[in-house]
Write a protein that holds these residues in place. Structure first.
Motif, PDB file in Angstrom:
ATOM      1  N   GLY A  37      -6.562   0.171   5.926  1.00  0.00           N
ATOM      2  CA  GLY A  37      -7.512  -0.189   4.880  1.00  0.00           C
ATOM      3  C   GLY A  37      -6.919  -0.053   3.491  1.00  0.00           C
ATOM      4  O   GLY A  37      -7.226  -0.836   2.591  1.00  0.00           O
ATOM      5  N   VAL A  38      -6.051   0.937   3.317  1.00  0.00           N
ATOM      6  CA  VAL A  38      -5.410   1.136   2.011  1.00  0.00           C
ATOM      7  C   VAL A  38      -4.555  -0.066   1.645  1.00  0.00           C
ATOM      8  O   VAL A  38      -4.537  -0.515   0.494  1.00  0.00           O
ATOM      9  N   LEU A  39      -3.866  -0.609   2.614  1.00  0.00           N
ATOM     10  CA  LEU A  39      -3.040  -1.792   2.351  1.00  0.00           C
ATOM     11  C   LEU A  39      -3.910  -3.001   2.062  1.00  0.00           C
ATOM     12  O   LEU A  39      -3.576  -3.850   1.235  1.00  0.00           O
ATOM     13  N   ALA A  40      -5.047  -3.062   2.776  1.00  0.00           N
ATOM     14  CA  ALA A  40      -5.909  -4.242   2.655  1.00  0.00           C
ATOM     15  C   ALA A  40      -6.424  -4.420   1.232  1.00  0.00           C
ATOM     16  O   ALA A  40      -6.446  -5.528   0.703  1.00  0.00           O
ATOM     17  N   ASP A  41      -6.827  -3.318   0.595  1.00  0.00           N
ATOM     18  CA  ASP A  41      -7.320  -3.470  -0.776  1.00  0.00           C
ATOM     19  C   ASP A  41      -6.330  -2.954  -1.813  1.00  0.00           C
ATOM     20  O   ASP A  41      -6.696  -2.213  -2.723  1.00  0.00           O
ATOM     21  N   ALA A  42      -5.067  -3.344  -1.631  1.00  0.00           N
ATOM     22  CA  ALA A  42      -4.054  -2.940  -2.604  1.00  0.00           C
ATOM     23  C   ALA A  42      -4.048  -3.932  -3.745  1.00  0.00           C
ATOM     24  O   ALA A  42      -3.228  -4.840  -3.799  1.00  0.00           O
ATOM     25  N   GLY A  43      -4.980  -3.777  -4.675  1.00  0.00           N
ATOM     26  CA  GLY A  43      -5.000  -4.643  -5.834  1.00  0.00           C
ATOM     27  C   GLY A  43      -3.872  -4.259  -6.780  1.00  0.00           C
ATOM     28  O   GLY A  43      -3.058  -3.389  -6.465  1.00  0.00           O
ATOM     29  N   GLY A  44      -3.834  -4.860  -7.925  1.00  0.00           N
ATOM     30  CA  GLY A  44      -2.807  -4.505  -8.898  1.00  0.00           C
ATOM     31  C   GLY A  44      -1.923  -5.701  -9.195  1.00  0.00           C
ATOM     32  O   GLY A  44      -1.607  -6.470  -8.318  1.00  0.00           O
ATOM     33  N   ARG A  45      -1.536  -5.842 -10.446  1.00  0.00           N
ATOM     34  CA  ARG A  45      -0.759  -6.988 -10.859  1.00  0.00           C
ATOM     35  C   ARG A  45       0.687  -6.882 -10.398  1.00  0.00           C
ATOM     36  O   ARG A  45       1.169  -7.700  -9.632  1.00  0.00           O
ATOM     37  N   SER A  46       1.373  -5.826 -10.808  1.00  0.00           N
ATOM     38  CA  SER A  46       2.793  -5.719 -10.472  1.00  0.00           C
ATOM     39  C   SER A  46       2.968  -5.058  -9.109  1.00  0.00           C
ATOM     40  O   SER A  46       2.055  -4.407  -8.591  1.00  0.00           O
ATOM     41  N   ALA A  47       4.122  -5.242  -8.536  1.00  0.00           N
ATOM     42  CA  ALA A  47       4.442  -4.584  -7.261  1.00  0.00           C
ATOM     43  C   ALA A  47       4.403  -3.064  -7.441  1.00  0.00           C
ATOM     44  O   ALA A  47       3.947  -2.329  -6.559  1.00  0.00           O
ATOM     45  N   ARG A  48       4.855  -2.627  -8.569  1.00  0.00           N
ATOM     46  CA  ARG A  48       4.843  -1.196  -8.864  1.00  0.00           C
ATOM     47  C   ARG A  48       3.421  -0.643  -8.822  1.00  0.00           C
ATOM     48  O   ARG A  48       3.157   0.406  -8.238  1.00  0.00           O
ATOM     49  N   GLU A  49       2.492  -1.391  -9.424  1.00  0.00           N
ATOM     50  CA  GLU A  49       1.106  -0.933  -9.422  1.00  0.00           C
ATOM     51  C   GLU A  49       0.533  -0.938  -8.006  1.00  0.00           C
ATOM     52  O   GLU A  49      -0.186  -0.018  -7.612  1.00  0.00           O
ATOM     53  N   ARG A  50       0.851  -1.977  -7.249  1.00  0.00           N
ATOM     54  CA  ARG A  50       0.356  -2.021  -5.869  1.00  0.00           C
ATOM     55  C   ARG A  50       0.956  -0.883  -5.045  1.00  0.00           C
ATOM     56  O   ARG A  50       0.277  -0.249  -4.242  1.00  0.00           O
ATOM     57  N   LEU A  51       2.243  -0.591  -5.282  1.00  0.00           N
ATOM     58  CA  LEU A  51       2.876   0.516  -4.561  1.00  0.00           C
ATOM     59  C   LEU A  51       2.205   1.839  -4.917  1.00  0.00           C
ATOM     60  O   LEU A  51       1.914   2.663  -4.030  1.00  0.00           O
ATOM     61  N   GLU A  52       1.932   2.034  -6.185  1.00  0.00           N
ATOM     62  CA  GLU A  52       1.259   3.279  -6.597  1.00  0.00           C
ATOM     63  C   GLU A  52      -0.127   3.371  -5.976  1.00  0.00           C
ATOM     64  O   GLU A  52      -0.554   4.438  -5.533  1.00  0.00           O
ATOM     65  N   HIS A  53      -0.805   2.231  -5.928  1.00  0.00           N
ATOM     66  CA  HIS A  53      -2.130   2.205  -5.309  1.00  0.00           C
ATOM     67  C   HIS A  53      -2.056   2.616  -3.840  1.00  0.00           C
ATOM     68  O   HIS A  53      -2.885   3.386  -3.352  1.00  0.00           O
ATOM     69  N   VAL A  54      -1.053   2.103  -3.136  1.00  0.00           N
ATOM     70  CA  VAL A  54      -0.916   2.403  -1.702  1.00  0.00           C
ATOM     71  C   VAL A  54      -0.589   3.878  -1.488  1.00  0.00           C
ATOM     72  O   VAL A  54      -1.161   4.542  -0.620  1.00  0.00           O
ATOM     73  N   LEU A  55       0.316   4.393  -2.292  1.00  0.00           N
ATOM     74  CA  LEU A  55       0.677   5.807  -2.163  1.00  0.00           C
ATOM     75  C   LEU A  55      -0.536   6.691  -2.437  1.00  0.00           C
ATOM     76  O   LEU A  55      -0.832   7.624  -1.675  1.00  0.00           O
ATOM     77  N   HIS A  56      -1.203   6.391  -3.527  1.00  0.00           N
ATOM     78  CA  HIS A  56      -2.380   7.163  -3.899  1.00  0.00           C
ATOM     79  C   HIS A  56      -3.428   7.093  -2.794  1.00  0.00           C
ATOM     80  O   HIS A  56      -3.978   8.109  -2.354  1.00  0.00           O
ATOM     81  N   GLY A  57      -3.704   5.879  -2.323  1.00  0.00           N
ATOM     82  CA  GLY A  57      -4.706   5.704  -1.273  1.00  0.00           C
ATOM     83  C   GLY A  57      -4.307   6.386   0.026  1.00  0.00           C
ATOM     84  O   GLY A  57      -5.159   6.947   0.730  1.00  0.00           O
TER      85      GLY A  57
END
Lengths: 204, 204
Positions: free
Chosen positions: A80-100
């Motif tokens: 589920g964390v991957l599914a809603d990995a929003g964010g503009r840059s890859a870096r932001e999406r990566l941070e979102h995934v780690l955080h989630g």
DNA sequence: GTCTATACACAGATAGAC
DNA sequence: GTCTATCTGTGTATAGAC
């Protein structure tokens, strides 16, 4: 297809004296973690639940079904964390995934702990490992994209970087214990800081 | 009692057709890792060794003795890293320990893997866990000292920092496979870089 | 839905021949 | 030092009464 919408998926929840499946699963997973899945006998599960073995088998068809349902709970959370990995840059999406991932790990601590101990000893375990590997591959792609955009250092193989990152994240199950409050969010911030910024004192 | 001193502790090493203890242990540990210690039967160990169960029991008095000797090998290696942690500053000593831990982990990969899967299911396992905790405490003291001298960021609890560090280091057993050459030293450099400097691109 | 009793396989470990 | 045969306990799972 029914005109009246059900409040949730649970059929009715009519068991008063006994357990429902969710509560039984919760306790079983706890015992699996304490004693190890293989080392846990159905007898000791039943004892912990205050039931006979037969009563347990009335709810679950086998010890392995308990494992399968538990692993699905953990894997569903992570996916589920991957599914809603929003964010503009890859870096932001990566941070979102780690955080989630940290939040899921804390929220479903016992289930994820069990998942991380699975070694592929049966078909059920091997299927879970394959889902974990698929998750890893998608995170690795994210790390590679962040390297390409210049926001993650490129001198480290993206697959090694991902494994070190999640080695750090996953190790949380070894020591984190909920203490009330928003412990998960705090922990996620610390993990992001160490993973991306490192432990060295940047003011030194 | 004998006038002639033995060259080492090993009585004579006269077994030609069979195994010596070290070689048996090596193979047993491999099987423990593949199947899990609890899930491994003495029968399957014997089969893998090409021996009968009785022959195995001639060399080791129990399945658990195999585990105990294997865990001691891993713990001895890790403790050795702390023993010769030279270096002037706490930061240098910490780097030495991290680097050395990676080398030991790679060098004694199977033994350390087994150690990291121990959950305290028996007296032998609990004793191993206690030695691990003692190791952790000494590393945590090193992290705290580095914080005090200003070379490690002080906004993170030293105990959490240590756990995240070794979470990263220990996770190596999940994926590292020797490939010839000096893979261990290369890996240790990468781990140190990520642990201290972080994954973010410092030129960004 | 829960129980007691039990089937049947396999666990760890040992005996004693060679 | 290795074997076959065996002991005894426990494993998962089921039968069938209540």
């Amino acid at each position: 297809m029914d005109a009246v919408p059900a409040p949730d998926q649970t059929p009715v929840r009519r068991g008063r004296p006994g357990y429902d499946r969710d509560r039984m699963l919760e306790i079983a997973v706890q015992v699996f973690i304490e004693q190890g899945y293989d080392a846990t006998s159905v007898a000791s599960l039943a004892e912990r639940l205050g039931l006979s073995k037969s009563a347990l088998y009335h709810h679950f068809s086998s010890k392995e079904e308990l494992l399968e349902v538990a692993l699905d709970e953990a894997l569903g959370g992570l996916e589920g964390v991957l599914a809603d990995a929003g964010g503009r840059s890859a870096r932001e999406r990566l941070e979102h995934v780690l955080h989630g991932a940290v939040l899921v790990l804390v929220d479903k601590l016992a289930y994820v702990t069990l998942l991380l101990r699975v070694r592929g000893n049966s078909e059920v375990e091997r299927a879970a490992l394959e889902r974990r590997r698929a998750f890893d591959r998608r995170v690795t792609a994210l790390v590679r994209a962040a390297q390409d955009e210049g926001t993650v250092r490129s001198d480290i193989d993206p697959s090694v970087a991902t494994r070190l990152l999640f080695g750090m994240v996953n190790s949380i199950v070894e020591w984190y214990r909920p203490s009330g409050g928003e412990g998960g969010a705090d922990l996620a911030r610390v993990v992001l800081a160490v993973a991306l910024g490192g432990l060295a004192d940047e003011t030194g």
